[in-house]
Scaffold this motif. Structure first.
Motif, PDB file in Angstrom:
ATOM      1  N   LEU A 188       0.834  -1.208   0.000  1.00 31.85           N
ATOM      2  CA  LEU A 188       0.000   0.000   0.000  1.00 31.85           C
ATOM      3  C   LEU A 188       0.866   1.254   0.000  1.00 31.85           C
ATOM      4  CD1 LEU A 188      -2.706   1.469   0.249  1.00 31.85           C
ATOM      5  CD2 LEU A 188      -2.629   1.024   2.693  1.00 31.85           C
ATOM      6  N   LEU A 189       1.897   1.274   0.822  1.00 36.03           N
ATOM      7  CA  LEU A 189       2.768   2.453   0.887  1.00 36.03           C
ATOM      8  C   LEU A 189       3.534   2.646  -0.419  1.00 36.03           C
ATOM      9  CD1 LEU A 189       4.111   2.172   4.540  1.00 36.03           C
ATOM     10  CD2 LEU A 189       2.292   3.642   3.660  1.00 36.03           C
ATOM     11  N   ASP A 190       3.909   1.552  -1.090  1.00 31.45           N
ATOM     12  CA  ASP A 190       4.596   1.653  -2.382  1.00 31.45           C
ATOM     13  C   ASP A 190       3.694   2.245  -3.450  1.00 31.45           C
ATOM     14  OD1 ASP A 190       6.898   0.615  -1.315  1.00 31.45           O
ATOM     15  OD2 ASP A 190       6.554  -1.433  -2.073  1.00 31.45           O
ATOM     16  N   ARG A 191       2.390   2.036  -3.341  1.00 38.21           N
ATOM     17  CA  ARG A 191       1.436   2.497  -4.364  1.00 38.21           C
ATOM     18  C   ARG A 191       0.620   3.704  -3.897  1.00 38.21           C
ATOM     19  NH1 ARG A 191      -0.817  -2.752  -7.464  1.00 38.21           N
ATOM     20  NH2 ARG A 191       1.209  -3.672  -7.866  1.00 38.21           N
ATOM     21  N   ASP A 249       0.898   8.930   7.756  1.00 39.67           N
ATOM     22  CA  ASP A 249       1.797   9.628   8.665  1.00 39.67           C
ATOM     23  C   ASP A 249       2.659   8.571   9.349  1.00 39.67           C
ATOM     24  OD1 ASP A 249       3.082  11.000  10.697  1.00 39.67           O
ATOM     25  OD2 ASP A 249       1.301  12.117  11.311  1.00 39.67           O
ATOM     26  N   GLU A 250       3.953   8.520   8.977  1.00 36.95           N
ATOM     27  CA  GLU A 250       4.841   7.488   9.511  1.00 36.95           C
ATOM     28  C   GLU A 250       5.125   7.692  10.999  1.00 36.95           C
ATOM     29  OE1 GLU A 250       8.291   6.467   7.225  1.00 36.95           O
ATOM     30  OE2 GLU A 250       7.264   6.978   5.361  1.00 36.95           O
ATOM     31  N   PHE A 251       5.132   8.924  11.458  1.00 38.61           N
ATOM     32  CA  PHE A 251       5.403   9.189  12.873  1.00 38.61           C
ATOM     33  C   PHE A 251       4.235   8.730  13.738  1.00 38.61           C
ATOM     34  CE2 PHE A 251       5.334  12.027  16.595  1.00 38.61           C
ATOM     35  CZ  PHE A 251       6.534  11.635  17.169  1.00 38.61           C
ATOM     36  N   GLY A 298      -9.392   9.731   1.852  1.00 42.58           N
ATOM     37  CA  GLY A 298      -9.809  10.869   1.048  1.00 42.58           C
ATOM     38  C   GLY A 298     -10.905  11.697   1.689  1.00 42.58           C
ATOM     39  N   ASP A 299     -11.740  11.089   2.513  1.00 42.69           N
ATOM     40  CA  ASP A 299     -12.821  11.832   3.173  1.00 42.69           C
ATOM     41  C   ASP A 299     -12.383  12.470   4.486  1.00 42.69           C
ATOM     42  OD1 ASP A 299     -12.566   9.612   4.787  1.00 42.69           O
ATOM     43  OD2 ASP A 299     -14.660   8.966   4.617  1.00 42.69           O
ATOM     44  N   GLY A 300     -11.072  12.358   4.807  1.00 42.02           N
ATOM     45  CA  GLY A 300     -10.542  12.974   6.018  1.00 42.02           C
ATOM     46  C   GLY A 300     -10.510  12.059   7.218  1.00 42.02           C
ATOM     47  N   GLN A 301     -11.120  10.896   7.102  1.00 45.20           N
ATOM     48  CA  GLN A 301     -11.132   9.953   8.213  1.00 45.20           C
ATOM     49  C   GLN A 301      -9.722   9.422   8.452  1.00 45.20           C
ATOM     50  OE1 GLN A 301     -13.802   6.699   7.561  1.00 45.20           O
ATOM     51  NE2 GLN A 301     -13.593   5.916   9.614  1.00 45.20           N
ATOM     52  N   GLN A 302      -9.349   9.302   9.722  1.00 50.65           N
ATOM     53  CA  GLN A 302      -8.025   8.795  10.073  1.00 50.65           C
ATOM     54  C   GLN A 302      -8.158   7.424  10.717  1.00 50.65           C
ATOM     55  OE1 GLN A 302      -6.148  11.899  12.398  1.00 50.65           O
ATOM     56  NE2 GLN A 302      -5.207  12.684  10.526  1.00 50.65           N
ATOM     57  N   VAL A 303      -7.258   6.513  10.307  1.00 48.49           N
ATOM     58  CA  VAL A 303      -7.288   5.144  10.794  1.00 48.49           C
ATOM     59  C   VAL A 303      -5.906   4.798  11.327  1.00 48.49           C
ATOM     60  CG1 VAL A 303      -7.652   2.731  10.177  1.00 48.49           C
ATOM     61  CG2 VAL A 303      -9.049   4.515   9.108  1.00 48.49           C
ATOM     62  N   ALA A 304      -5.831   4.437  12.600  1.00 48.15           N
ATOM     63  CA  ALA A 304      -4.560   4.055  13.202  1.00 48.15           C
ATOM     64  C   ALA A 304      -4.165   2.665  12.713  1.00 48.15           C
ATOM     65  CB  ALA A 304      -4.673   4.057  14.721  1.00 48.15           C
ATOM     66  N   LEU A 305      -2.915   2.535  12.336  1.00 47.13           N
ATOM     67  CA  LEU A 305      -2.416   1.248  11.849  1.00 47.13           C
ATOM     68  C   LEU A 305      -2.525   0.177  12.931  1.00 47.13           C
ATOM     69  CD1 LEU A 305      -1.111  -0.371   9.596  1.00 47.13           C
ATOM     70  CD2 LEU A 305       1.114   0.443  10.383  1.00 47.13           C
ATOM     71  N   SER A 306      -2.427   0.548  14.189  1.00 43.82           N
ATOM     72  CA  SER A 306      -2.502  -0.423  15.282  1.00 43.82           C
ATOM     73  C   SER A 306      -3.873  -1.099  15.380  1.00 43.82           C
ATOM     74  CB  SER A 306      -2.162   0.244  16.608  1.00 43.82           C
ATOM     75  OG  SER A 306      -3.079   1.284  16.869  1.00 43.82           O
ATOM     76  N   ALA A 307      -4.916  -0.473  14.834  1.00 44.30           N
ATOM     77  CA  ALA A 307      -6.257  -1.048  14.885  1.00 44.30           C
ATOM     78  C   ALA A 307      -6.549  -1.936  13.682  1.00 44.30           C
ATOM     79  CB  ALA A 307      -7.299   0.070  14.963  1.00 44.30           C
ATOM     80  N   VAL A 308      -5.710  -1.875  12.651  1.00 44.45           N
ATOM     81  CA  VAL A 308      -5.958  -2.604  11.408  1.00 44.45           C
ATOM     82  C   VAL A 308      -5.596  -4.073  11.590  1.00 44.45           C
ATOM     83  CG1 VAL A 308      -5.331  -2.793   8.970  1.00 44.45           C
ATOM     84  CG2 VAL A 308      -5.577  -0.543  10.016  1.00 44.45           C
ATOM     85  N   VAL A 309      -6.528  -4.946  11.200  1.00 43.35           N
ATOM     86  CA  VAL A 309      -6.247  -6.386  11.248  1.00 43.35           C
ATOM     87  C   VAL A 309      -6.184  -6.991   9.851  1.00 43.35           C
ATOM     88  CG1 VAL A 309      -7.149  -6.761  13.566  1.00 43.35           C
ATOM     89  CG2 VAL A 309      -8.680  -6.941  11.619  1.00 43.35           C
TER      90      VAL A 309
END
Length: 144
Positions: A72-75, A109-111, A118-129
């Protein structure tokens, strides 16, 4: 030996002339706000509320998720469409719930380790399964 009220204790109970007698349920309802177990129903409802348990990711699932994040980050410049499956912890009891978020990834945001859609919603990577990645070009199959 006479006691107080002996003269009136056995008199018949007066019946109202204008109003019918109140039922026992209606009489009891008058005192409901003063119940000793105020809030008991809310506690029972909270205890009965279902939450799913997060079994966590095993090593293989973690490696696959890491591979998909890197893909995903590569694309990211291609503005890929993603379906992110999240596990959101419950604020009041153990467990939580799974939820899917769909959208176009605008940035990462890597930090903070947060995806911004695109709609402004933010998703923490720690919550992604789980991540399902799709490119927006016609005819391209989803990347799995």
């Amino acid at each position: 030996m006479t006691r107080a009220y002996d003269d009136i204790i056995h008199l018949p109970h007066p019946e109202p002339k204008r109003h019918s007698r109140m039922s026992l349920e209606a009489r009891a309802a008058q005192f409901a706000p003063f119940a000793a177990l105020t809030g008991h129903q809310a506690v029972l409802a909270e205890a009965a509320r279902y939450t799913e348990q997060n079994p966590g990711l095993d090593d293989q699932q973690c490696a696959e998720l890491n591979r998909r994040v890197n893909l995903l980050l590569d694309r990211l410049e291609e503005h890929p469409m993603v379906v992110l499956t999240l596990f959101e912890k419950d604020g009041r009891k153990n467990g939580g719930r799974y939820r899917e978020v769909r959208g176009i990834v605008a940035k990462f945001d890597e930090f903070e380790r947060v995806f911004t859609l695109g709609d402004g919603q933010q998703v923490a990577l720690s919550a992604v399964v789980s991540i399902d990645l799709q490119l927006l070009k016609d005819g391209d199959p989803p990347v799995r």
